[in-house]
Design an enzyme around this catalytic site. Structure first.
Site, short mmCIF file in Angstrom:
data_model
loop_
_atom_site.label_atom_id
_atom_site.label_comp_id
_atom_site.label_asym_id
_atom_site.label_seq_id
_atom_site.Cartn_x
_atom_site.Cartn_y
_atom_site.Cartn_z
N HIS A 1 0.92 -1.34 0.00
CA HIS A 1 0.01 -0.01 0.23
C HIS A 1 0.92 1.24 0.07
CE1 HIS A 1 -4.12 -1.65 0.24
NE2 HIS A 1 -3.62 -2.54 1.30
N ASP B 1 0.11 6.66 -3.83
CA ASP B 1 -1.01 6.23 -4.40
C ASP B 1 -1.43 7.27 -5.53
OD1 ASP B 1 -1.43 4.11 -3.17
OD2 ASP B 1 -3.07 4.77 -1.99
#
Length: 382
Positions: free
Chosen positions: A122, A152
């Site tokens: 992540h 991200d």
């Protein structure tokens, strides 16, 4: 709009790929999000302007439908781990043979090669691997990730969208598509190029949280006001620092030198005490219209009502009353025209999209009855 006429197939994913697809849709591309069947609620909160087609990729016919969509489109946005699309026979080599103009954008954490290529992760993991996480945090505290913004969205979705636009530009000259390998680790590191390249001038010589731009400097930090709100201070240059002191009612002669690193803790305490004497609104009245580089820390609920943001119409509301930032940057001739409607239901546009791509109504009905497709258009009209 700048991307009018560009057809994009976005394979449903989380965070970075949906953001990339939303950017392309905001600037005019026709983005089709391919969702899985038997999913009750979409996790894509960045579906503005997209259409949804629900497809069962566990069936050979579902894979065949996706192949047809891809080879008749300009761009494919793929969020899966390395090898997933190849197992379906839909990797870039196969699709580019059928459509040499196709731009195949792959957005993953670690990229398509290397020992971590197939590993899960992540934003915080990618940020850690980029080197940037080691620099983020206050003095004496552990590193912290600033939400999931850097890897991200900046290093992932935005960088991928830039790659797509560059590939489209190059295709206009060569007539050929290409594969875009977007690694969030590398994208985050690239976003942090300033940090890498400014080490040579001594900007990051001190430990984390003790440098000028990482909360080490008292003139580049946030301070609590008497009403428990905050002001942000970025008075680096001497002329701006002078205006900061003037607004705070301080005399430079009574204070340590601005660049006396050893005196920064003392100076920070002086600023802390000063800002605690007035409300945020009172400090806004003091500093608005000056070059002190002092601004209010606005909450998400406050930001659209600030006069500057109102004047620029920097935030917009959709038909459901949901507020979000206006697409950026602003183009003078072909600005973004973001959709004002609600986000699509999963499978809402299955029939309409397939008809656009040449499927006959009877073939669509057959695939719906066999579970290859789902269409929730009726639910959308309720």
């Amino acid at each position: 709009m700048a991307l009018a006429g560009v057809r994009v197939v976005e394979l449903a994913g989380l965070a970075p790929v949906p953001f990339c697809g939303m950017i392309l849709a905001d600037f005019g591309a026709k983005v089709i999000r391919v969702d899985r069947t038997k999913v009750t609620m979409a996790m894509d909160t960045q579906a503005r302007g997209k259409r949804s087609l629900a497809l069962n990729l566990k069936t050979p016919e579902g894979v065949s439908v996706l192949r047809k969509l891809c080879v008749q489109s300009d761009v494919v946005l793929e969020p899966y781990r390395k090898g997933v699309m190849e197992k379906l026979g839909l990797g870039p080599e196969e699709l580019l043979k059928e459509n040499p103009r196709l731009i195949y954008a792959r957005l993953t954490g670690y990229g398509q090669s290397g020992s971590y290529a197939a590993a899960a992760g992540h934003d915080i993991n990618y940020l850690a691997m980029s080197g940037l996480l080691s620099m983020l945090g206050r003095r004496g505290e552990k590193p912290y990730a600033p939400l999931n913004l850097v890897a991200d969205f900046a290093g992932g979705g935005l960088t991928c969208a830039l790659g797509v636009v560059m590939a489209l530009l190059e295709r206009s000259q060569s007539g050929r598509g290409q594969v875009i390998d977007t690694s969030m680790v590398e994208g985050a590191a690239y976003v942090g190029s300033f940090m890498w390249k400014s080490r040579s001038i001594g900007m990051w010589n001190n430990p984390r949280g003790e440098n000028m731009l990482d909360s080490g400097a008292p003139f580049y930090d946030t301070y609590q006001t008497s009403d428990r709100k905050y002001m942000a201070v970025g008075a680096i240059e001497p002329q701006f620092y002078s205006q900061l002191l003037h607004g705070l009612g301080l005399d430079d002669a009574d204070l340590p030198s601005q660049m006396s690193f050893s005196d920064w803790p003392k100076l920070r305490q002086v600023f802390t005490d000063c800002f605690a004497t007035k409300t945020q609104a009172e400090w806004r009245a003091v500093f608005d219209g000056t070059d002190a580089c002092v601004t209010p820390v606005l909450s998400l609920e406050e930001v659209s009502s600030h006069p500057h943001n109102q004047q620029r119409e920097s935030f917009l509301q959709d038909s459901q009353g949901e507020e979000s930032p206006r697409p950026a940057p602003v183009l003078s001739r072909t600005p973004a025209q973001p959709c004002q409607g609600r986000d699509p239901f999963i499978g809402e546009h299955t029939r309409a999209v397939l008809e656009e791509y040449g499927y006959q109504p009877q073939d669509i009905d057959r695939m719906l009855s066999t579970g290859v497709l789902e269409c929730n258009a009726a639910k959308a009209r309720l």
